[in-house]
Motif scaffolding. Structure first.
Motif, PDB file in Angstrom:
ATOM      1  N   LYS A 270       0.810  -1.214   0.000  1.00 13.51           N
ATOM      2  CA  LYS A 270       0.000   0.000   0.000  1.00 13.51           C
ATOM      3  C   LYS A 270       0.846   1.267   0.000  1.00 13.51           C
ATOM      4  O   LYS A 270       0.390   2.317  -0.447  1.00 13.51           O
ATOM      5  CB  LYS A 270      -0.967   0.017   1.178  1.00 13.51           C
ATOM      6  CG  LYS A 270      -0.307   0.227   2.532  1.00 13.51           C
ATOM      7  CD  LYS A 270      -1.358   0.432   3.616  1.00 13.51           C
ATOM      8  CE  LYS A 270      -0.707   0.764   4.958  1.00 13.51           C
ATOM      9  NZ  LYS A 270      -1.714   1.019   6.010  1.00 13.51           N
ATOM     10  N   ASP A 285      -9.391   0.037   0.078  1.00 12.87           N
ATOM     11  CA  ASP A 285     -10.026   0.462   1.327  1.00 12.87           C
ATOM     12  C   ASP A 285     -10.592  -0.785   2.002  1.00 12.87           C
ATOM     13  O   ASP A 285     -10.979  -1.743   1.319  1.00 12.87           O
ATOM     14  CB  ASP A 285     -11.147   1.463   1.033  1.00 12.87           C
ATOM     15  CG  ASP A 285     -11.697   2.099   2.301  1.00 12.87           C
ATOM     16  OD1 ASP A 285     -12.715   1.607   2.805  1.00 12.87           O
ATOM     17  OD2 ASP A 285     -11.106   3.082   2.779  1.00 12.87           O
ATOM     18  N   VAL A 286     -10.677  -0.789   3.315  1.00 10.00           N
ATOM     19  CA  VAL A 286     -11.149  -1.978   4.030  1.00 10.00           C
ATOM     20  C   VAL A 286     -12.672  -2.077   4.052  1.00 10.00           C
ATOM     21  O   VAL A 286     -13.216  -3.095   4.508  1.00 10.00           O
ATOM     22  CB  VAL A 286     -10.606  -2.024   5.469  1.00 10.00           C
ATOM     23  CG1 VAL A 286      -9.093  -2.104   5.458  1.00 10.00           C
ATOM     24  CG2 VAL A 286     -11.087  -0.833   6.290  1.00 10.00           C
ATOM     25  N   THR A 287     -13.370  -1.047   3.593  1.00  7.24           N
ATOM     26  CA  THR A 287     -14.833  -1.099   3.582  1.00  7.24           C
ATOM     27  C   THR A 287     -15.414  -1.002   2.178  1.00  7.24           C
ATOM     28  O   THR A 287     -16.628  -0.987   2.012  1.00  7.24           O
ATOM     29  CB  THR A 287     -15.434   0.037   4.441  1.00  7.24           C
ATOM     30  OG1 THR A 287     -15.018   1.302   3.917  1.00  7.24           O
ATOM     31  CG2 THR A 287     -14.991  -0.089   5.888  1.00  7.24           C
ATOM     32  N   SER A 382      -3.937  -7.881  10.615  1.00  4.80           N
ATOM     33  CA  SER A 382      -4.591  -6.710  11.177  1.00  4.80           C
ATOM     34  C   SER A 382      -5.809  -6.342  10.349  1.00  4.80           C
ATOM     35  O   SER A 382      -5.738  -6.249   9.125  1.00  4.80           O
ATOM     36  CB  SER A 382      -3.621  -5.534  11.211  1.00  4.80           C
ATOM     37  OG  SER A 382      -4.311  -4.336  11.500  1.00  4.80           O
ATOM     38  N   TYR A 383      -6.929  -6.119  11.026  1.00  2.00           N
ATOM     39  CA  TYR A 383      -8.137  -5.719  10.300  1.00  2.00           C
ATOM     40  C   TYR A 383      -8.136  -4.235   9.971  1.00  2.00           C
ATOM     41  O   TYR A 383      -9.134  -3.700   9.494  1.00  2.00           O
ATOM     42  CB  TYR A 383      -9.379  -6.135  11.085  1.00  2.00           C
ATOM     43  CG  TYR A 383      -9.555  -7.630  11.076  1.00  2.00           C
ATOM     44  CD1 TYR A 383      -9.845  -8.309   9.893  1.00  2.00           C
ATOM     45  CD2 TYR A 383      -9.382  -8.374  12.235  1.00  2.00           C
ATOM     46  CE1 TYR A 383      -9.978  -9.685   9.879  1.00  2.00           C
ATOM     47  CE2 TYR A 383      -9.511  -9.756  12.227  1.00  2.00           C
ATOM     48  CZ  TYR A 383      -9.808 -10.406  11.048  1.00  2.00           C
ATOM     49  OH  TYR A 383      -9.933 -11.776  11.012  1.00  2.00           O
ATOM     50  N   SER A 384      -7.014  -3.573  10.193  1.00  3.52           N
ATOM     51  CA  SER A 384      -6.858  -2.223   9.660  1.00  3.52           C
ATOM     52  C   SER A 384      -6.398  -2.267   8.208  1.00  3.52           C
ATOM     53  O   SER A 384      -6.398  -1.245   7.525  1.00  3.52           O
ATOM     54  CB  SER A 384      -5.827  -1.439  10.486  1.00  3.52           C
ATOM     55  OG  SER A 384      -4.537  -2.021  10.380  1.00  3.52           O
ATOM     56  N   GLU A 385      -5.987  -3.452   7.723  1.00  3.75           N
ATOM     57  CA  GLU A 385      -5.505  -3.606   6.353  1.00  3.75           C
ATOM     58  C   GLU A 385      -6.473  -4.381   5.467  1.00  3.75           C
ATOM     59  O   GLU A 385      -6.442  -4.251   4.245  1.00  3.75           O
ATOM     60  CB  GLU A 385      -4.142  -4.314   6.344  1.00  3.75           C
ATOM     61  CG  GLU A 385      -3.081  -3.645   7.199  1.00  3.75           C
ATOM     62  CD  GLU A 385      -2.768  -2.238   6.741  1.00  3.75           C
ATOM     63  OE1 GLU A 385      -2.848  -1.956   5.531  1.00  3.75           O
ATOM     64  OE2 GLU A 385      -2.457  -1.389   7.609  1.00  3.75           O
ATOM     65  N   SER A 387     -10.691  -6.187   5.249  1.00  3.04           N
ATOM     66  CA  SER A 387     -12.035  -6.115   5.804  1.00  3.04           C
ATOM     67  C   SER A 387     -12.211  -7.130   6.925  1.00  3.04           C
ATOM     68  O   SER A 387     -11.770  -8.279   6.824  1.00  3.04           O
ATOM     69  CB  SER A 387     -13.063  -6.397   4.701  1.00  3.04           C
ATOM     70  OG  SER A 387     -14.368  -6.486   5.242  1.00  3.04           O
ATOM     71  N   ASN A 388     -12.864  -6.703   8.001  1.00  3.83           N
ATOM     72  CA  ASN A 388     -13.161  -7.660   9.069  1.00  3.83           C
ATOM     73  C   ASN A 388     -14.373  -8.523   8.736  1.00  3.83           C
ATOM     74  O   ASN A 388     -14.719  -9.426   9.487  1.00  3.83           O
ATOM     75  CB  ASN A 388     -13.346  -6.956  10.419  1.00  3.83           C
ATOM     76  CG  ASN A 388     -14.481  -5.944  10.388  1.00  3.83           C
ATOM     77  OD1 ASN A 388     -15.281  -5.905   9.460  1.00  3.83           O
ATOM     78  ND2 ASN A 388     -14.538  -5.105  11.415  1.00  3.83           N
ATOM     79  N   ASN A 395      -9.474  -4.464   0.845  1.00  9.33           N
ATOM     80  CA  ASN A 395      -8.155  -4.317   1.444  1.00  9.33           C
ATOM     81  C   ASN A 395      -7.530  -2.999   1.023  1.00  9.33           C
ATOM     82  O   ASN A 395      -8.050  -2.300   0.146  1.00  9.33           O
ATOM     83  CB  ASN A 395      -7.266  -5.499   1.041  1.00  9.33           C
ATOM     84  CG  ASN A 395      -7.050  -5.574  -0.456  1.00  9.33           C
ATOM     85  OD1 ASN A 395      -6.076  -5.020  -0.985  1.00  9.33           O
ATOM     86  ND2 ASN A 395      -7.951  -6.242  -1.190  1.00  9.33           N
ATOM     87  N   THR A 396      -6.404  -2.652   1.628  1.00 14.66           N
ATOM     88  CA  THR A 396      -5.827  -1.320   1.461  1.00 14.66           C
ATOM     89  C   THR A 396      -4.899  -1.187   0.259  1.00 14.66           C
ATOM     90  O   THR A 396      -4.428  -0.087  -0.029  1.00 14.66           O
ATOM     91  CB  THR A 396      -5.038  -0.918   2.720  1.00 14.66           C
ATOM     92  OG1 THR A 396      -4.026  -1.911   2.973  1.00 14.66           O
ATOM     93  CG2 THR A 396      -5.958  -0.796   3.925  1.00 14.66           C
TER      94      THR A 396
END
Length: 536
Positions: A270, A285-287, A382-385, A387-388, A395-396
Motif C-alpha cells: 500500500k 479500502d477496508v470497507t 490486522s483488520y486495519s488492512e 475487511s473484518n 483491502n488497502t
C-alpha cells in the motif's frame, strides 16, 4: 471526500437495458461544483460495494482463464466453457454483468459531456468533470471492446453524447477499429481537460489525470495494431508523453531504496499506492473497493481468512521466468516456499504446527501453485488492512490497472514491430525492466523476448490481459493446443517433493471465431439491431 468514501455513500439508479435512455434527459439538479463532482464519482459505480465482486473481483478475469497463465482453482463448469471456447451467451458467470454496467457508465459520462459545459460552475471543476467523463467513456469501452469486437464481427455499439435517441439502437460498426478510434479520441480529449497528477489534492487521488489518459490511449492503440500496424505510431506517441514527464509528475519504475532485490515484491504494498509507477488504480479500502486481490489467493486461506482461490498459476507460467528472476517468487508461491499470512509464517506444502499439510485440493489440482502477488495486506492479520467481514476481501492495496512498466513494454513492442528486432531503444527499455527483476541487461529485443517479458512482468494483473496479448499476436492457436500443468507436493522424509501433473489437455482455438467471446444474452434487452458474434 476521498474516492472510496464517495463511491460508498452515493447511490445511483440502474437501468433496464444497456442503452439507458433515461439518462439522456437534462438533470436540472446539477447547479453547484459539489453536484457535478457527485456525478463524477458516479463514474466509479463499477467498483462500488454493489459491483466490487462481479465487476472488480472477477468479471472479465474469468476470460483470463482461457490464457496459458491460469488454471481454474475451483470447480466451475461455466468457466470450463470459457477456457474451452464453447461459451454460451447465457453463461452465468460474472462476465454477464460487465456489458450492462459499463454501458451505464458510458451513459453517465455522456450526460456530463452534454450538460456540464453550460453550467456556471468553477472552471477547474468543469475541466476536471469533462476530462473525467471523456476518460471513463473511453475506459469503459476499452474494458469491453477487446473481448467482443474484431474484424470478423465488427465493433460494439458506439453511444456518444451526440447520438440521437432514434439512433441509439443502431447496427454494430463494421470493424472494431472504429471503436478503437473513438476510444483513443476520448482519451486524447480527456488529456486536454484533465490536470496533471501533481495538481490533484490528496483527497482527489484515484481520479484520472493526464498521464493516465495518455497511457490508456496507448493501450487502445496497442490492441488496434493487430489490425493495422500504423497504430503502433500512436502507441509510441502516447508512451512518449508519459515518459517525458518531469518533476513531481515524472513516472518511473519503483526501486526499493532500502533493498533493491525486493523492489518488485515491495511494489505490491500500500505504501506504493501512489508511487511513480502506479499510473491509474482503483483505490484500496477496508470497507469498499476491488476484491480481486483476495479472489486470487488460496481457497479458504487455510482457515485463517476466506480468500477465494479462483485463479491459480500454471506450471507453464512458472517455467516462463528465467532462473534468478525475482518476479517469479514475488508472483507465485511454490511448494516449499514461505508466505506470511494473517500473522502466521507458513511453509506451503509443508507441515503446520498442528501436523497438517498446507495444501488444498480440487478435482483439478492438489496443492498446486498460488498467486501471491497481491497478498501484502493479509500479512499481519490486522483488520486495519483487510475487511473484518472475512468474505468481502476489501483491502488497502490499490488495484493497479496501469503502471509505468506496462508503458515501457508497450513502447518497446511498438519499436520492435515497426523498427525491427534489436532496436536499441527497445533493448534499453527491456533492460531497465530486467535489471529491476534482478536479471542481466542482455536484452536482444526480439519479438519472442518482448512477449515473454510482458508475460512475466504483468502476470495476474487485473488489466492488461495475457489472453488478449496471445490472441492479438496470433499465437493462440499454437499456444492453446498444448496441455497445461501444475504440481502436486508431498512430504518425503521431512522434505517437500513435487511432481508435475497435467491439469488440462490442449484445446482447439479457431482464429475465425474465438478471438472474441459471445456477447451476454442480457445485452440484447431493449435492442433489435444488436447481433451476436459468429460461432456462438
Amino acid at each position: 471526500m476521498n474516492i472510496c468514501l464517495a463511491v460508498s455513500v452515493l447511490s445511483f439508479s440502474g437501468c433496464s437495458d444497456f442503452l439507458d435512455r433515461e439518462s439522456y434527459g437534462r438533470d436540472t439538479s446539477w447547479k453547484t461544483d459539489e453536484d457535478v463532482m457527485k456525478a463524477v464519482y458516479a463514474l466509479y459505480y463499477f467498483v462500488s460495494p454493489n459491483w466490487s465482486e462481479q465487476i472488480c473481483g472477477r468479471g472479465h478475469m474469468w476470460f483470463e482463464c482461457a490464457s496459458d497463465n491460469i488454471l481454474i482453482g475451483r470447480d466451475r463448469p461455466a468457466v470450463d466453457e470459457i477456457r474451452e471456447f464453447r461459451m454460451s451467451p447465457s453463461n452465468d458467470q460474472d462476465v454477464q454483468e460487465v456489458w450492462g454496467v459499463m454501458y451505464q457508465n458510458v451513459a453517465k459520462a455522456n450526460n456530463i459531456i452534454k450538460l456540464v459545459p453550460d453550467l456556471g460552475i468553477t472552471p477547474s471543476v468543469k475541466k476536471l468533470a469533462l476530462g473525467s467523463a471523456y476518460f471513463f467513456r473511453g475506459f469503459s469501452m476499452l474494458w469491453m471492446v477487446p473481448y467482443y469486437g474484431d474484424d470478423t464481427n465488427g465493433g460494439i455499439p458506439i453511444i456518444l453524447d451526440t447520438t440521437p435517441m432514434d439512433a441509439m439502437d443502431s447496427p454494430r460498426p463494421d470493424h472494431v477499429l472504429k471503436n478503437y478510434d473513438q476510444i483513443i479520441q476520448d482519451f486524447r480529449d480527456a488529456a486536454e481537460e484533465l490536470p496533471y497528477f501533481s495538481e490533484l489534492s490528496a483527497d482527489q487521488y484515484g481520479l484520472p489525470h493526464k498521464a493516465a489518459a495518455w497511457a490508456f490511449a496507448a493501450r487502445a492503440a496497442l490492441y488496434a495494431a493487430q489490425y493495422d500496424q500504423s497504430y503502433y505510431d500512436i502507441v509510441i506517441e502516447m508512451c512518449d508523453k508519459v515518459m517525458s514527464l518531469t518533476g513531481a509528475d515524472k513516472r518511473s519504475l519503483y526501486i526499493d531504496p532500502s533493498d533493491k532485490s525486493k523492489s518488485f515484491a515491495n511494489l505490491w504494498r500500500k505504501e506504493q499506492n501512489h508511487s511513480s509507477e502506479y499510473i491509474f488504480s482503483l483505490e484500496g479500502d477496508v470497507t469498499n473497493g476491488a476484491r480481486y486481490h483476495g479472489v486470487t489467493f488460496v481457497n479458504a486461506g487455510w482457515g485463517l481468512y476466506n480468500t477465494w482461490g479462483y485463479y491459480t498459476p500454471s506450471k507453464e507460467l512458472w517455467d516462463a521466468f528465467e532462473e534468478g528472476d525475482q518476479r517469479r517468487e514475488a508472483t507465485i508461491l511454490y511448494p516449499g516456499n514461505h508466505v506470511r499470512f494473517m500473522g502466521r509464517d507458513i511453509t506451503f506444502g509443508g507441515y503446520c504446527t498442528d501436523g497438517s499439510i498446507t495444501s488444498y485440493t480440487t478435482s483439478h489440482v492438489s496443492a498446486g501453485l498460488i498467486n501471491q502477488k497481491f497478498i501484502s495486506p493479509w500479512e499481519t492479520g490486522s483488520y486495519s488492512e483487510v475487511s473484518n467481514q472475512r468474505d468481502k476481501l476489501w483491502n488497502t492495496l490499490n488495484c493497479c490497472l496501469m503502471r509505468y512498466a506496462d508503458v515501457m513494454l508497450m513502447k518497446a513492442e511498438a519499436l520492435i514491430w515497426t523498427k525491427g528486432e534489436g532496436d536499441a531503444e527497445a533493448k534499453n527499455l527491456l533492460d531497465d525492466i530486467r535489471e529491476r527483476a534482478g536479471l542481466p541487461r542482455d536484452s536482444r529485443a526480439t519479438k519472442a523476448q518482448l512477449q515473454n517479458e510482458r508475460r512475466c512482468e504483468l502476470a495476474f494483473e487485473f488489466q492488461p490481459s495475457r489472453h488478449i496479448d496471445v490472441v492479438r499476436w496470433g499465437l493462440a492457436e499454437e499456444y492453446y493446443s498444448k496441455p497445461l500443468h501444475s504440481v502436486v507436493s508431498k512430504m518425503v522424509d521431512g522434505r517437500i517433493e513435487t511432481e508435475e501433473v497435467e491439469v488440462y489437455p490442449g484445446r482447439t482455438f479457431n482464429p475465425t471465431y474465438n478471438k472474441v467471446f459471445p456477447i451476454p444474452q442480457t445485452a440484447f434487452n431493449g435492442t433489435v439491431n444488436l447481433t451476436q458474434n459468429k460461432g456462438y
